[in-house]
Design a protein around this motif. Structure first.
Motif, PDB file in Angstrom:
ATOM      1  N   MET A 147       0.859  -1.183   0.000  1.00 27.88           N
ATOM      2  CA  MET A 147       0.000   0.000   0.000  1.00 27.88           C
ATOM      3  C   MET A 147       0.901   1.241   0.000  1.00 27.88           C
ATOM      4  O   MET A 147       0.869   2.085   0.906  1.00 27.88           O
ATOM      5  CB  MET A 147      -0.930  -0.027   1.207  1.00 27.88           C
ATOM      6  N   SER A 148       1.697   1.356  -1.051  1.00 27.42           N
ATOM      7  CA  SER A 148       2.822   2.286  -1.054  1.00 27.42           C
ATOM      8  C   SER A 148       2.426   3.725  -1.336  1.00 27.42           C
ATOM      9  O   SER A 148       3.280   4.615  -1.260  1.00 27.42           O
ATOM     10  CB  SER A 148       3.861   1.823  -2.082  1.00 27.42           C
ATOM     11  N   ALA A 149       1.157   4.005  -1.686  1.00 24.56           N
ATOM     12  CA  ALA A 149       0.713   5.384  -1.883  1.00 24.56           C
ATOM     13  C   ALA A 149       0.018   5.934  -0.647  1.00 24.56           C
ATOM     14  O   ALA A 149      -0.450   7.070  -0.656  1.00 24.56           O
ATOM     15  CB  ALA A 149      -0.214   5.481  -3.091  1.00 24.56           C
ATOM     16  N   ALA A 150      -0.083   5.131   0.417  1.00 28.19           N
ATOM     17  CA  ALA A 150      -0.717   5.573   1.657  1.00 28.19           C
ATOM     18  C   ALA A 150       0.342   6.140   2.587  1.00 28.19           C
ATOM     19  O   ALA A 150       1.520   5.805   2.503  1.00 28.19           O
ATOM     20  CB  ALA A 150      -1.451   4.407   2.319  1.00 28.19           C
ATOM     21  N   TRP A 151      -0.078   7.017   3.481  1.00 25.24           N
ATOM     22  CA  TRP A 151       0.856   7.695   4.378  1.00 25.24           C
ATOM     23  C   TRP A 151       0.915   6.949   5.706  1.00 25.24           C
ATOM     24  O   TRP A 151       0.024   7.090   6.541  1.00 25.24           O
ATOM     25  CB  TRP A 151       0.428   9.138   4.615  1.00 25.24           C
ATOM     26  N   GLY A 152       1.933   6.165   5.900  1.00 26.00           N
ATOM     27  CA  GLY A 152       2.070   5.443   7.152  1.00 26.00           C
ATOM     28  C   GLY A 152       3.401   4.750   7.250  1.00 26.00           C
ATOM     29  O   GLY A 152       4.021   4.405   6.234  1.00 26.00           O
ATOM     30  N   GLU A 153       3.856   4.554   8.454  1.00 26.70           N
ATOM     31  CA  GLU A 153       5.097   3.828   8.681  1.00 26.70           C
ATOM     32  C   GLU A 153       4.932   2.394   8.196  1.00 26.70           C
ATOM     33  O   GLU A 153       3.911   1.764   8.423  1.00 26.70           O
ATOM     34  CB  GLU A 153       5.458   3.860  10.160  1.00 26.70           C
ATOM     35  N   GLY A 154       5.927   1.893   7.531  1.00 28.85           N
ATOM     36  CA  GLY A 154       5.853   0.555   6.952  1.00 28.85           C
ATOM     37  C   GLY A 154       5.425   0.624   5.504  1.00 28.85           C
ATOM     38  O   GLY A 154       6.073   0.052   4.637  1.00 28.85           O
ATOM     39  N   TRP A 155       4.363   1.346   5.239  1.00 29.95           N
ATOM     40  CA  TRP A 155       3.850   1.446   3.878  1.00 29.95           C
ATOM     41  C   TRP A 155       4.851   2.150   2.955  1.00 29.95           C
ATOM     42  O   TRP A 155       4.900   1.889   1.757  1.00 29.95           O
ATOM     43  CB  TRP A 155       2.533   2.208   3.868  1.00 29.95           C
ATOM     44  N   LEU A 156       5.620   3.063   3.510  1.00 31.94           N
ATOM     45  CA  LEU A 156       6.531   3.894   2.716  1.00 31.94           C
ATOM     46  C   LEU A 156       7.985   3.445   2.823  1.00 31.94           C
ATOM     47  O   LEU A 156       8.871   4.081   2.251  1.00 31.94           O
ATOM     48  CB  LEU A 156       6.422   5.355   3.179  1.00 31.94           C
ATOM     49  N   ASP A 157       8.228   2.352   3.543  1.00 33.43           N
ATOM     50  CA  ASP A 157       9.598   1.987   3.884  1.00 33.43           C
ATOM     51  C   ASP A 157      10.492   1.774   2.674  1.00 33.43           C
ATOM     52  O   ASP A 157      11.630   2.262   2.626  1.00 33.43           O
ATOM     53  CB  ASP A 157       9.602   0.718   4.753  1.00 33.43           C
ATOM     54  N   THR A 158      10.022   0.995   1.687  1.00 40.02           N
ATOM     55  CA  THR A 158      10.862   0.706   0.533  1.00 40.02           C
ATOM     56  C   THR A 158      11.193   1.989  -0.228  1.00 40.02           C
ATOM     57  O   THR A 158      12.313   2.159  -0.724  1.00 40.02           O
ATOM     58  CB  THR A 158      10.170  -0.301  -0.403  1.00 40.02           C
ATOM     59  N   GLN A 159      10.228   2.912  -0.311  1.00 35.67           N
ATOM     60  CA  GLN A 159      10.495   4.176  -0.985  1.00 35.67           C
ATOM     61  C   GLN A 159      11.562   4.974  -0.264  1.00 35.67           C
ATOM     62  O   GLN A 159      12.424   5.602  -0.894  1.00 35.67           O
ATOM     63  CB  GLN A 159       9.200   4.982  -1.079  1.00 35.67           C
ATOM     64  N   TYR A 160      11.531   4.966   1.074  1.00 35.74           N
ATOM     65  CA  TYR A 160      12.535   5.709   1.828  1.00 35.74           C
ATOM     66  C   TYR A 160      13.939   5.154   1.596  1.00 35.74           C
ATOM     67  O   TYR A 160      14.913   5.905   1.569  1.00 35.74           O
ATOM     68  CB  TYR A 160      12.203   5.688   3.318  1.00 35.74           C
ATOM     69  N   THR A 161      14.051   3.843   1.447  1.00 32.45           N
ATOM     70  CA  THR A 161      15.379   3.290   1.199  1.00 32.45           C
ATOM     71  C   THR A 161      15.923   3.761  -0.147  1.00 32.45           C
ATOM     72  O   THR A 161      17.120   4.028  -0.286  1.00 32.45           O
ATOM     73  CB  THR A 161      15.362   1.752   1.237  1.00 32.45           C
ATOM     74  N   VAL A 162      15.028   3.874  -1.139  1.00 27.96           N
ATOM     75  CA  VAL A 162      15.465   4.341  -2.453  1.00 27.96           C
ATOM     76  C   VAL A 162      15.837   5.820  -2.401  1.00 27.96           C
ATOM     77  O   VAL A 162      16.852   6.249  -2.960  1.00 27.96           O
ATOM     78  CB  VAL A 162      14.365   4.111  -3.514  1.00 27.96           C
TER      79      VAL A 162
END
Length: 569
Positions: free
Chosen positions: A121-136
């Protein structure tokens, strides 16, 4: 039977079989990789396992219609910006929650456009959901990444800019993500891959006039033509979407008022309900117009990422958080693999890995649920002889294509599946390898990949998928093979009670190990004015903020689908 409860409690069940697996299941990431593979571009699996660990390159097909609603008439919109695959999504985001006029921009792709897809659920705002994007974006784990970078759950435009900067250097034009629908962050609106179709003022009658201040993320305000001082912004994000009802399955009123209490136009009252309708279109089928290159799938579930093992041990997939646990070294290895994949652009074997995974789920899923339901219903008054017979028939059914019963009619159940070797004749007159039914079952999806020519073409990412698929099938074939063997060979009725209890534990353990979202369903048949929907961010998510059910609401019954009304009268 409540499948979610079965999944949740299954980690405490001891594996009872003693068969030797070719793969170590105690620390195996195979079921997680398999889940990521079969869930690509499908809504419910990604909603159920929102913390996606996987990135897959692909293309957005030519002539695909895309939609973008906004509050000003800028043409083209500033880059990067969002495009939705469903007009209902764009309409709901702007027309139903922000005062002032709304303009709907429609675009069409002109040629195949390279995209990166982030699973979960990578377009939602929440911890975990955005993790892979933050690594990039940061190139490191949370300890150093958040210290050295301005990271905020609110800052979706910042994320879009960071992802586009990484992708555009490698020839990508968009980033595909999911919340209550699928969207693409389009990186450059001057690109010749995108053709402007139309712009319409779609403001519904009765829309309140624009006012200077309203609680919305600052970057989004800037991109929608509104301005606000930092002092006027709220100190915390708004509740997750329009549904603030914290009752189980509750989603509040996603109609009459906007998500932050703003009164909407009468014709806009159903905007979020229509978005929910659109979201259910792809609850169990893939989002069309996108082709993913699964032979280039890169995942943090690769077994080499040892820093992530403690974050997974004994936990459901909903509780697997990447960014706060992953080491900078593992992030570096991950990004190096991703970079090498997109730059090398290897063709691979041509095998459709996701289709094969979906076949496995379709073939086994309802059989597992039926077996578990049978065993769950056994009580003191049950006829155990009938139960054993039913288990024999249910376990035989998925295995019968692999069993050469005609070659040994008197063989025991254990021998006929695990020991008896057969050499099937092939059309060209040659003889296939001498294998057991267990081996034929385990390698039923992948046996052709032993061909040396295909081995030479196989990418490193395909080898990980091969390991995952064969491990999952090995577990399925072993568990059902043992049920078949024991139910076939059982002669002492005094042992039936012990066997049935062991079989129930085995199925519970299997379901917990697999964690398939295919067992999710609405218990009742929904009316024609309703849809069967899981809680979806930001439409009907009432599970707390920030984070996921695994963090803020450990009871994953919260994610159970329910029938949700689509009318406002």
């Amino acid at each position: 039977m409540e499948i979610l409860r079965v999944i949740q409690k299954s980690f405490g069940v001891l594996l009872l079989f003693t068969s030797t697996f070719a793969h170590d299941l105690s620390n195996s990431t195979a079921p997680y990789i398999f889940n990521e593979l079969y869930s690509l571009l499908i809504h419910w699996p990604n909603n159920f396992h929102p913390n996606g660990h996987t990135i897959v390159p692909g293309i957005l097909e030519p002539y695909t219609l895309l939609y973008h609603a906004r509050k000003d008439t800028a043409n083209p919109p500033p880059s990067p910006e969002w495009l939705a695959f469903d007009p209902e999504m764009s309409y709901a985001v702007m027309a139903t929650k922000i005062p002032g006029p709304t303009y709907m921009y429609t675009y069409r792709t002109t040629r195949p456009a390279k995209i990166l897809y982030f699973n979960g659920m990578s377009a939602a705002w929440g911890e975990g959901w955005l993790d892979t994007q933050y690594t990039v974006i940061t190139g490191m784990g949370k300890t150093n990444g958040s210290r050295n970078n301005d990271v905020s759950l609110w800052d979706d435009y910042g994320r879009a800019k960071g992802l586009c900067e990484w992708g555009q250097h490698r020839g990508f034009e968009g980033i595909v993500r999911m919340n209550a629908g699928f969207e693409v962050i389009w990186c450059d609106f001057d690109s010749s891959s995108l053709r402007f179709v139309s712009s319409l003022n779609i403001t519904p009658p009765g829309t309140p006039e624009a006012r200077r201040s309203f609680p919305f993320p600052h970057n989004a305000i800037q991109h929608t033509g509104y301005r606000d001082s930092a002092e006027e912004l709220p100190l915390r994000p708004p509740d997750r979407g329009p549904g603030r009802d914290r009752r189980p399955g509750g989603g509040g009123d996603p109609g009459r008022h906007g998500p932050w209490g703003m009164i909407t136009a009468p014709l806009a009252h159903s905007g979020f309900l229509e978005w929910m309708r659109a979201a259910t279109r792809y609850k169990s089928t893939t989002q069309p117009h996108i082709s993913l290159y699964t032979h280039q799938m890169v995942s943090f579930y690769h077994p080499r990422y040892h820093s992530l093992y403690p974050s997974r041990s004994g936990k459901l997939m909903q509780e697997h958080f990447i960014w706060e646990h992953v080491s900078d070294e593992d992030v570096c290895v991950f990004l190096e693999e991703l970079d090498s994949v997109v730059r090398a652009d290897l063709q691979g074997t041509g095998f459709d890995w996701q289709a094969a995974a979906l076949d496995v789920v379709a073939f086994w899923s309802d059989r597992i649920a039926q077996m578990q339901n049978l065993l769950e219903g056994v009580n003191r008054t049950s006829n155990l002889t009938q139960v054993v017979t039913a288990v024999q028939r249910l376990s035989y059914s998925p295995l019968d294509p692999f069993i050469a019963y005609g070659e040994a009619l008197n063989a025991s159940g254990h021998d006929i599946f695990f020991k008896l070797r057969s050499s099937p004749s092939l059309l060209d007159g040659t003889i296939a390898p001498n294998t057991t039914a267990f081996e034929r079952c385990t390698y039923s999806s992948t046996e052709f990949l032993v061909d040396p020519e295909l081995q030479a073409l196989m990418t490193p990412q395909e080898r990980v998928l091969l390991m995952s698929m064969e491990t999952v099938l090995e577990r399925l074939c072993t568990d059902f093979g043992i049920l078949l063997a024991e139910s076939t060979d059982a002669t002492d009725s005094d042992s039936f009670s012990i066997l049935v209890s062991a079989w129930h534990d085995r199925m519970t353990s299997l379901m917990g190990w697999l964690e398939w979202s295919s067992w999710l369903r609405c218990e009742e048949l929904c009316d024609l004015d309703s849809v069967c929907s899981m809680p979806a961010w930001p439409i009907t998510w009432g599970g707390g903020a920030p984070g996921t059910p695994g963090r803020d609401n450990p009871n994953i019954d919260f994610l159970k689908p329910t029938c949700r009304k689509l009318n406002m009268w």
